[in-house]
Design a protein around this motif. Sequence first.
Motif, PDB file in Angstrom:
ATOM      1  N   HIS A  84      41.978-137.495 -86.607  1.00 15.09           N
ATOM      2  CA  HIS A  84      42.089-136.879 -87.928  1.00 15.09           C
ATOM      3  C   HIS A  84      43.335-136.024 -88.088  1.00 15.09           C
ATOM      4  O   HIS A  84      43.835-135.870 -89.206  1.00 15.09           O
ATOM      5  N   ASP A  85      43.849-135.466 -87.017  1.00 13.78           N
ATOM      6  CA  ASP A  85      45.046-134.636 -87.130  1.00 13.78           C
ATOM      7  C   ASP A  85      46.302-135.476 -86.936  1.00 13.78           C
ATOM      8  O   ASP A  85      47.149-135.548 -87.819  1.00 13.78           O
ATOM      9  N   ARG A  86      46.411-136.112 -85.792  1.00 15.28           N
ATOM     10  CA  ARG A  86      47.655-136.818 -85.476  1.00 15.28           C
ATOM     11  C   ARG A  86      47.858-138.059 -86.329  1.00 15.28           C
ATOM     12  O   ARG A  86      48.963-138.311 -86.809  1.00 15.28           O
ATOM     13  N   GLN A 113      57.577-133.690 -96.497  1.00 17.05           N
ATOM     14  CA  GLN A 113      56.400-134.169 -95.778  1.00 17.05           C
ATOM     15  C   GLN A 113      56.180-133.361 -94.496  1.00 17.05           C
ATOM     16  O   GLN A 113      55.047-133.057 -94.132  1.00 17.05           O
ATOM     17  N   ILE A 114      57.240-133.015 -93.799  1.00 17.38           N
ATOM     18  CA  ILE A 114      57.126-132.203 -92.587  1.00 17.38           C
ATOM     19  C   ILE A 114      56.593-130.817 -92.934  1.00 17.38           C
ATOM     20  O   ILE A 114      55.711-130.293 -92.249  1.00 17.38           O
ATOM     21  N   VAL A 115      57.119-130.228 -94.004  1.00 13.50           N
ATOM     22  CA  VAL A 115      56.610-128.920 -94.444  1.00 13.50           C
ATOM     23  C   VAL A 115      55.132-129.028 -94.810  1.00 13.50           C
ATOM     24  O   VAL A 115      54.329-128.151 -94.462  1.00 13.50           O
ATOM     25  N   GLN A 116      54.756-130.097 -95.488  1.00 13.40           N
ATOM     26  CA  GLN A 116      53.353-130.303 -95.848  1.00 13.40           C
ATOM     27  C   GLN A 116      52.470-130.340 -94.602  1.00 13.40           C
ATOM     28  O   GLN A 116      51.417-129.706 -94.564  1.00 13.40           O
ATOM     29  N   ILE A 117      52.882-131.052 -93.587  1.00 14.89           N
ATOM     30  CA  ILE A 117      52.108-131.138 -92.348  1.00 14.89           C
ATOM     31  C   ILE A 117      51.980-129.759 -91.703  1.00 14.89           C
ATOM     32  O   ILE A 117      50.892-129.359 -91.272  1.00 14.89           O
ATOM     33  N   LEU A 118      53.074-129.005 -91.654  1.00 17.56           N
ATOM     34  CA  LEU A 118      53.040-127.679 -91.037  1.00 17.56           C
ATOM     35  C   LEU A 118      52.138-126.716 -91.806  1.00 17.56           C
ATOM     36  O   LEU A 118      51.393-125.930 -91.204  1.00 17.56           O
ATOM     37  N   VAL A 119      52.168-126.779 -93.125  1.00 19.36           N
ATOM     38  CA  VAL A 119      51.311-125.914 -93.938  1.00 19.36           C
ATOM     39  C   VAL A 119      49.839-126.263 -93.728  1.00 19.36           C
ATOM     40  O   VAL A 119      48.992-125.378 -93.543  1.00 19.36           O
ATOM     41  N   ILE A 120      49.525-127.551 -93.725  1.00 14.60           N
ATOM     42  CA  ILE A 120      48.144-127.978 -93.497  1.00 14.60           C
ATOM     43  C   ILE A 120      47.669-127.537 -92.121  1.00 14.60           C
ATOM     44  O   ILE A 120      46.567-127.002 -91.969  1.00 14.60           O
TER      45      ILE A 120
END
Length: 161
Positions: A84-86, A113-120
């Motif tokens: 679910h994460d990776r 998209q990278i910022v989105q992943i880091l925020v999530i």
Amino acid sequence: MAGPAHRRSAATFYSARVLSILPVQGRFIWLVELLVAAITSECMVVEPWATIICGFMASWVLIGFNKLAERLEYDDPLEAAQLHDRCSAWGVLFKGLSYGLLMGGGGKLLAAQIVQILVIMGCVSATMALLFLILHKLKLLWVSREDEMAGMDMTRHGGMA
């Protein structure tokens, strides 16, 4: 243009072929979860052909992170973090890679998209840290050694899974 269900089914077919040749657990539910985790966040904007590639690559992402978890002796028998994460992160990155870099959209989409992943990841980590702290304080985080050795299905749920 085909809908999201068509895209997931196409990706399921190709990832199933990959999993059938690898020495990895190939359970159907595991495969469906993998594909849904990888493509759900981007399914409305990714073309069917790209979904096939995303699903194919997600199976390799999951296999790689399962091997890493095994090497690091990370205890996650349900593969929840890897799946679910990776794989979800891969699905988000896939859009930035395919539409941002490979199809001429520029690097801004990939950066977003990278910022989105880091925020999530930050929000989930903070929320789960708080939850686990509360469970730890209430002594609800761990079960007894006897329950663990006998199996939670028998001791807590009254039967085998």
